[in-house]
Motif scaffolding. Structure first.
Motif, PDB file in Angstrom:
ATOM      1  N   GLU A   1       0.834  -1.193   0.000  1.00  0.00           N
ATOM      2  CA  GLU A   1       0.000   0.000   0.000  1.00  0.00           C
ATOM      3  C   GLU A   1       0.873   1.249   0.000  1.00  0.00           C
ATOM      4  N   ARG A   2       0.451   2.230  -0.730  1.00  0.00           N
ATOM      5  CA  ARG A   2       1.152   3.505  -0.748  1.00  0.00           C
ATOM      6  C   ARG A   2       0.924   4.227   0.573  1.00  0.00           C
ATOM      7  N   LEU A   3       1.850   5.045   0.903  1.00  0.00           N
ATOM      8  CA  LEU A   3       1.662   5.865   2.088  1.00  0.00           C
ATOM      9  C   LEU A   3       0.707   7.016   1.799  1.00  0.00           C
ATOM     10  N   ARG A   4       0.698   7.485   0.539  1.00  0.00           N
ATOM     11  CA  ARG A   4      -0.187   8.591   0.202  1.00  0.00           C
ATOM     12  C   ARG A   4      -1.563   8.053  -0.157  1.00  0.00           C
ATOM     13  N   PRO A   5      -2.665   8.730   0.260  1.00  0.00           N
ATOM     14  CA  PRO A   5      -4.000   8.262  -0.080  1.00  0.00           C
ATOM     15  C   PRO A   5      -4.315   8.527  -1.537  1.00  0.00           C
ATOM     16  N   ARG A   6      -5.191   7.741  -2.108  1.00  0.00           N
ATOM     17  CA  ARG A   6      -5.666   8.041  -3.448  1.00  0.00           C
ATOM     18  C   ARG A   6      -7.077   8.577  -3.356  1.00  0.00           C
ATOM     19  N   ARG A   7      -7.576   9.203  -4.433  1.00  0.00           N
ATOM     20  CA  ARG A   7      -8.883   9.828  -4.421  1.00  0.00           C
ATOM     21  C   ARG A   7      -9.975   8.789  -4.231  1.00  0.00           C
ATOM     22  N   PRO A   8     -10.970   9.091  -3.427  1.00  0.00           N
ATOM     23  CA  PRO A   8     -12.049   8.125  -3.195  1.00  0.00           C
ATOM     24  C   PRO A   8     -12.796   7.755  -4.464  1.00  0.00           C
ATOM     25  N   THR A   9     -12.755   8.606  -5.482  1.00  0.00           N
ATOM     26  CA  THR A   9     -13.519   8.358  -6.711  1.00  0.00           C
ATOM     27  C   THR A   9     -12.728   7.593  -7.765  1.00  0.00           C
ATOM     28  N   ASP A  10     -11.470   7.189  -7.452  1.00  0.00           N
ATOM     29  CA  ASP A  10     -10.631   6.571  -8.480  1.00  0.00           C
ATOM     30  C   ASP A  10     -11.214   5.283  -9.047  1.00  0.00           C
TER      31      ASP A  10
ATOM     32  N   ALA B   1     -20.591   6.905 -13.496  1.00  0.00           N
ATOM     33  CA  ALA B   1     -20.693   7.128 -12.060  1.00  0.00           C
ATOM     34  C   ALA B   1     -19.897   8.357 -11.651  1.00  0.00           C
ATOM     35  N   LEU B   2     -18.751   8.570 -12.292  1.00  0.00           N
ATOM     36  CA  LEU B   2     -17.946   9.737 -11.978  1.00  0.00           C
ATOM     37  C   LEU B   2     -18.667  11.022 -12.397  1.00  0.00           C
ATOM     38  N   ARG B   3     -19.335  10.978 -13.548  1.00  0.00           N
ATOM     39  CA  ARG B   3     -20.100  12.150 -13.998  1.00  0.00           C
ATOM     40  C   ARG B   3     -21.259  12.459 -13.044  1.00  0.00           C
ATOM     41  N   VAL B   4     -21.904  11.420 -12.563  1.00  0.00           N
ATOM     42  CA  VAL B   4     -22.988  11.620 -11.597  1.00  0.00           C
ATOM     43  C   VAL B   4     -22.437  12.223 -10.315  1.00  0.00           C
ATOM     44  N   HIS B   5     -21.309  11.705  -9.853  1.00  0.00           N
ATOM     45  CA  HIS B   5     -20.714  12.228  -8.628  1.00  0.00           C
ATOM     46  C   HIS B   5     -20.288  13.685  -8.804  1.00  0.00           C
TER      47      HIS B   5
ATOM     48  N   MET C   1     -27.529   4.554  -9.720  1.00  0.00           N
ATOM     49  CA  MET C   1     -26.172   4.841  -9.254  1.00  0.00           C
ATOM     50  C   MET C   1     -26.137   5.572  -7.913  1.00  0.00           C
ATOM     51  N   LEU C   2     -27.123   6.412  -7.644  1.00  0.00           N
ATOM     52  CA  LEU C   2     -27.084   7.203  -6.417  1.00  0.00           C
ATOM     53  C   LEU C   2     -27.039   6.346  -5.156  1.00  0.00           C
ATOM     54  N   PRO C   3     -27.847   5.291  -5.030  1.00  0.00           N
ATOM     55  CA  PRO C   3     -27.735   4.441  -3.842  1.00  0.00           C
ATOM     56  C   PRO C   3     -26.379   3.730  -3.769  1.00  0.00           C
ATOM     57  N   ALA C   4     -25.820   3.370  -4.944  1.00  0.00           N
ATOM     58  CA  ALA C   4     -24.506   2.719  -4.947  1.00  0.00           C
ATOM     59  C   ALA C   4     -23.426   3.689  -4.464  1.00  0.00           C
ATOM     60  N   LEU C   5     -23.523   4.953  -4.885  1.00  0.00           N
ATOM     61  CA  LEU C   5     -22.581   5.962  -4.415  1.00  0.00           C
ATOM     62  C   LEU C   5     -22.743   6.205  -2.920  1.00  0.00           C
TER      63      LEU C   5
ATOM     64  N   PRO D   1     -16.025  11.905   2.636  1.00  0.00           N
ATOM     65  CA  PRO D   1     -15.878  10.660   1.893  1.00  0.00           C
ATOM     66  C   PRO D   1     -14.872   9.735   2.551  1.00  0.00           C
ATOM     67  N   ARG D   2     -15.153   8.472   2.426  1.00  0.00           N
ATOM     68  CA  ARG D   2     -14.338   7.432   3.045  1.00  0.00           C
ATOM     69  C   ARG D   2     -12.878   7.513   2.562  1.00  0.00           C
ATOM     70  N   GLU D   3     -11.926   7.459   3.495  1.00  0.00           N
ATOM     71  CA  GLU D   3     -10.515   7.492   3.106  1.00  0.00           C
ATOM     72  C   GLU D   3     -10.143   6.137   2.503  1.00  0.00           C
ATOM     73  N   ILE D   4      -9.476   6.185   1.366  1.00  0.00           N
ATOM     74  CA  ILE D   4      -9.040   4.965   0.684  1.00  0.00           C
ATOM     75  C   ILE D   4      -7.568   5.072   0.378  1.00  0.00           C
ATOM     76  N   SER D   5      -6.795   4.049   0.735  1.00  0.00           N
ATOM     77  CA  SER D   5      -5.370   4.043   0.394  1.00  0.00           C
ATOM     78  C   SER D   5      -5.145   3.072  -0.737  1.00  0.00           C
ATOM     79  N   GLU D   6      -4.154   3.371  -1.591  1.00  0.00           N
ATOM     80  CA  GLU D   6      -3.902   2.518  -2.744  1.00  0.00           C
ATOM     81  C   GLU D   6      -3.516   1.126  -2.263  1.00  0.00           C
ATOM     82  N   GLY D   7      -4.038   0.143  -2.966  1.00  0.00           N
ATOM     83  CA  GLY D   7      -3.791  -1.241  -2.618  1.00  0.00           C
ATOM     84  C   GLY D   7      -4.863  -1.810  -1.740  1.00  0.00           C
ATOM     85  N   ALA D   8      -5.741  -0.945  -1.161  1.00  0.00           N
ATOM     86  CA  ALA D   8      -6.799  -1.432  -0.274  1.00  0.00           C
ATOM     87  C   ALA D   8      -7.900  -2.075  -1.066  1.00  0.00           C
TER      88      ALA D   8
END
Length: 385
Positions: free
Chosen positions: A308-317, A323-327, A355-359, A378-385
């Motif tokens: 896992e990276r030490l730096r977080p990645r964007r929750p929307t990645d 889904a990204l357009r809706v968000h 999509m809204l309930p899934a988001l 938004p939920r914090e997500i780290s790369e590799g999680a």
């Protein structure tokens, strides 16, 4: 014809021509090592082979060389052995067919140590650099080697003072496999300051390797020839520090010619020991790497664990395009109806309602009395999680 006969023939051939012996290698590939050895002894071979071997063809020390190697715990690895790294060395054959003069596979390799050479090359990274290295460079080389062997990658280098030695020591500290390739015989005691290190490599699960027979002294041209093996036997080469004209730069250039991945670590601006690295990066001859994870992403073999990276990645990645357009159509404060979101995003209303309930479940959207809006935390997500 026994394997012992073949090994004896290759031990003779390895001494009678100075690597890379292009004509001799081609002759051996065509007629076989035993017949080639006999023809060379008699001088009954093509003129280009005679030219490469005439000065030494009377020096038949094959039995003595094998005996001397055995006394020091060394062995001669030949292409007929299961241990031979045929796949890794194939790049030399291919480059040779393209007309690269120095791209010649070795006739045999002298090795001391417990590791299986073929297995070590299946996941190998070369770390090379300046002899007159800085503390920064040695620290980076050691840390990279330590981290890479923890991911089951072997570290190849040239056992020179400076960056090479730091890489070998880093691999040993992590109890991983490291392979030192020499530009002289295994018994040459060179470099003198690394005799203990070379013994440690051989005794702690690594290998010390050379294509030069016992008694061959170090020479500048032999180190340049040796560099092609460092480049060929590894999946990628990391240059930690290098001058504009240096052995490390030569290894990197050779790796590029062989179609291998070249990486370089940037150094401080104005650092003389990093000029070669900066040139490689600026000219797009090398990919910039700043961490073990960078190297793993580039050359990690199938199944290698990417931490896992030490730096977080964007929750929307992980979102799809729609889904990204809706968000993106959602606001942080005011809520919107599904109809408004559909109109702004260009996504069909039916898809938006799905999509809204899934988001929401992903923690990226929330229902509000005024409609749908972005989740404020938004939920914090780290790369590799």
């Amino acid at each position: 014809m026994s394997l012992d006969d073949v090994r004896l023939a290759r031990a003779y051939l390895a001494r009678v021509a100075e690597p890379p012996a292009k004509a001799l290698a081609a002759f051996v590939a065509r007629v076989g090592p035993v017949d080639a050895a006999e023809a060379v002894r008699k001088g009954d071979c093509p003129q280009d082979v005679i030219d490469e071997t005439i000065a030494r063809r009377d020096r038949d020390r094959a039995e003595a060389d094998l005996e001397a190697a055995g006394k020091t715990g060394a062995r001669l690895i030949i292409p007929e052995d299961d241990e031979w790294p045929a796949w890794s060395l194939l790049c030399l054959d291919i480059a040779g067919q393209r007309g690269i003069p120095s791209a010649v596979p070795p006739l045999a390799l002298w090795a001391r140590g417990e590791a299986h050479l073929g297995d070590a090359t299946e996941g190998a990274v070369a770390i090379v650099g300046a002899r007159a290295s800085s503390g920064y460079g040695e620290s980076v080389a050691g840390e990279f080697a330590y981290g890479l062997v923890q991911r089951d990658l072997a570290i190849f280098s040239g056992a020179a003072l400076g960056i090479d030695g730091a890489a070998h020591r880093g691999a040993l500290a992590a109890r991983g496999t490291t392979v030192a390739l020499l530009g002289c015989a295994l018994d040459a005691g060179y470099p003198a300051g690394h005799v203990t290190l070379l013994n440690m490599i051989a005794e702690r699960g690594g290998l010390v390797v050379s294509e030069y027979p016992p008694g061959t002294p170090p020479a500048r041209h032999r180190f340049l020839v040796r560099n092609r093996l460092i480049a060929a036997l590894s999946e990628g080469t990391v240059v930690v520090e290098a001058g504009r004209r240096s052995g490390a730069r030569n290894t990197a250039n050779t790796a590029g010619i062989l179609g291998k991945i070249v990486m370089a670590v940037p150094g401080p601006v104005g650092s003389a020991t990093s000029v070669g690295c900066h040139d490689l990066i600026r000219n797009s001859d090398a990919t910039l790497v700043g961490s073990v994870e960078d190297v793993i992403e580039i050359v990690g073999r199938l199944g290698t664990h990417i931490p896992e990276r030490l730096r977080p990645r964007r929750p929307t990645d992980g979102l799809g395009k729609e889904a990204l357009r809706v968000h993106d159509a959602l606001e942080r404060r005011e809520g919107k109806s599904a109809d408004e979101i559909a109109a702004e995003s260009g996504v069909p209303l039916q898809r938006v309602r799905a999509m809204l309930p899934a988001l929401e479940m992903e923690g990226l959207a929330e229902r509000h009395e005024s409609g749908w809006r972005q989740h404020r935390r938004p939920r914090e997500i780290s790369e590799g999680a």
